[in-house]
Design an enzyme around this catalytic site. Structure first.
Site, PDB file in Angstrom:
ATOM      1  N   ARG A 187      -3.357  -4.817   8.276  1.00 42.56           N
ATOM      2  CA  ARG A 187      -4.343  -3.830   8.720  1.00 42.56           C
ATOM      3  C   ARG A 187      -5.626  -4.496   9.195  1.00 42.56           C
ATOM      4  NH1 ARG A 187      -6.822  -1.801   3.385  1.00 42.56           N
ATOM      5  NH2 ARG A 187      -5.566  -2.804   1.788  1.00 42.56           N
ATOM      6  N   TYR A 226       6.592  -8.203   8.880  1.00 41.28           N
ATOM      7  CA  TYR A 226       6.243  -6.784   8.932  1.00 41.28           C
ATOM      8  C   TYR A 226       6.527  -6.214  10.319  1.00 41.28           C
ATOM      9  CZ  TYR A 226       3.385  -7.676   4.737  1.00 41.28           C
ATOM     10  OH  TYR A 226       2.949  -8.034   3.489  1.00 41.28           O
ATOM     11  N   ASP A 247      -6.374   1.746   7.906  1.00 39.94           N
ATOM     12  CA  ASP A 247      -5.026   2.282   8.078  1.00 39.94           C
ATOM     13  C   ASP A 247      -5.076   3.807   8.009  1.00 39.94           C
ATOM     14  OD1 ASP A 247      -5.201   2.979   5.369  1.00 39.94           O
ATOM     15  OD2 ASP A 247      -3.945   1.322   4.695  1.00 39.94           O
ATOM     16  N   ASP A 266       0.832  -1.196   0.000  1.00 42.57           N
ATOM     17  CA  ASP A 266       0.000   0.000   0.000  1.00 42.57           C
ATOM     18  C   ASP A 266       0.869   1.250   0.000  1.00 42.57           C
ATOM     19  OD1 ASP A 266      -2.347  -1.495   0.072  1.00 42.57           O
ATOM     20  OD2 ASP A 266      -2.410  -1.516   2.263  1.00 42.57           O
TER      21      ASP A 266
END
Length: 321
Positions: free
Chosen positions: A186, A71, A85, A43
């Site tokens: 997310r 992550y 997010d 993203d």
């Protein structure tokens, strides 16, 4: 190689605010080639590892897309956004009394409940197709979208830090996540907030690993693309990290490229998508896909048959003259 066009795989450190397609566009200009693809979108808000294939390297991207990933993220408890997010503004907020009652043990229990094999509903604002159209396109058109839950694996969900600011309307939780392909971090933020009854969304996300490709080895794309483009990973180097390896001589390679079935039992390597995998034992699989290498060139992704025969599945047209 039989041509001079760039061939290989490049591990990039994507900057915040840049789309994955934007990275592809820059790499095309930097290396002077049109044939560039990426193995898994990040993203715009996210930073970190984005693996790109150039030239025949695009043929390996399908093997990279499905690997596990790591992550680092910051989850903000206390509010939710339409995109789960920070790419959209908060539109739902926790009851201040409920948020103030959330403690360390509650957050730890919520994280534990979201670890392991779980059924996750992807974020509605995602690239998943619904009846042929991207989910995010339907949402932006004002449609209600309900995506089906799918099984994902969260092999690690570790809290690194917590900052309690309930009086200001939030609790920030820094986490590290190892997960299977197809996991939405997310959505983990959304679901953690939901379990605690206080909403949640991501405020920061950085991908530090894609399979064997680590952020430590990633290239930062400069603002000035007039600088020399860095060396890419060769097709053979990448194939060795993804699949067991068969080494053949030039004559065997040529026969394989001509569509013939050859026999070879020297298969080296138990490929692993985990970082830090070193020294691989020689083995001869009964069947399955293998990377066929001649010298330092990737010849083919081939099928290893139960009888020891090799048949090319995906050819990498090298100069075998």
């Amino acid at each position: 190689m039989s041509d001079s066009a760039p061939q290989g795989v490049l591990v990039c450190d994507k900057a915040q605010g840049l789309t994955s397609h934007g990275v592809v566009s820059r790499i095309r200009r930097w290396y002077g080639t049109r044939k560039v693809g990426h193995a898994g979108t990040l993203d715009p808000m996210a930073t970190g590892v984005l693996v790109l294939g150039l030239g025949r390297g695009t043929k390996l991207l399908g093997y990279i897309t499905g690997v596990s990933k790591t992550y680092l993220a910051t989850i903000r408890l206390g509010s939710a956004t339409p995109t789960d997010d920070a790419d959209s503004e908060p539109d739902r907020f926790a009851d201040p009394a409920v948020l103030a009652a959330v403690g360390t043990a509650d957050i730890e229990a919520g994280v534990a409940a979201l670890t392991g094999d779980i059924d996750q509903v992807p974020s509605a604002v995602s690239a998943i197709k619904v009846d042929g159209r991207r989910s995010y396109a339907r949402v932006r058109a004002g449609e209600e979208v309900e995506l089906k839950a799918r099984r994902v694996q969260i092999s690690k969900f570790t809290i690194r830090d917590m900052r309690f600011a309930a009086a200001e309307g939030h609790i920030d939780v820094d986490v590290e996540v190892d997960c299977s392909s197809g996991t939405y971090v997310r959505a983990l933020a959304r679901d953690l907030g939901g379990r605690l009854g206080v909403h949640g969304h991501l405020t920061a996300l950085r991908r530090t690993r894609v399979g064997a490709f680590d952020i430590a080895d990633a290239v930062t794309i400069p603002a000035d693309l007039d600088t020399d483009a860095p060396r890419m990973l060769s097709l053979a180097e990448v194939a060795r990290t993804l699949l067991p390896t068969v080494h053949v001589d030039a004559a065997e390679a040529k026969a394989l490229m001509q569509g013939k079935i050859i026999t070879s039992t020297q298969v080296s390597g138990e490929a692993s998508n985990a970082p830090g995998t070193e020294g691989r034992e020689t083995r001869s699989p009964e069947s399955g896909e293998v990377a066929v290498i001649s010298g330092d060139e990737l010849v083919s992704i081939a099928e290893m048959r139960a009888d020891g025969g090799l048949k090319s599945l995906t050819a990498f047209a090298i100069d075998l003259a």
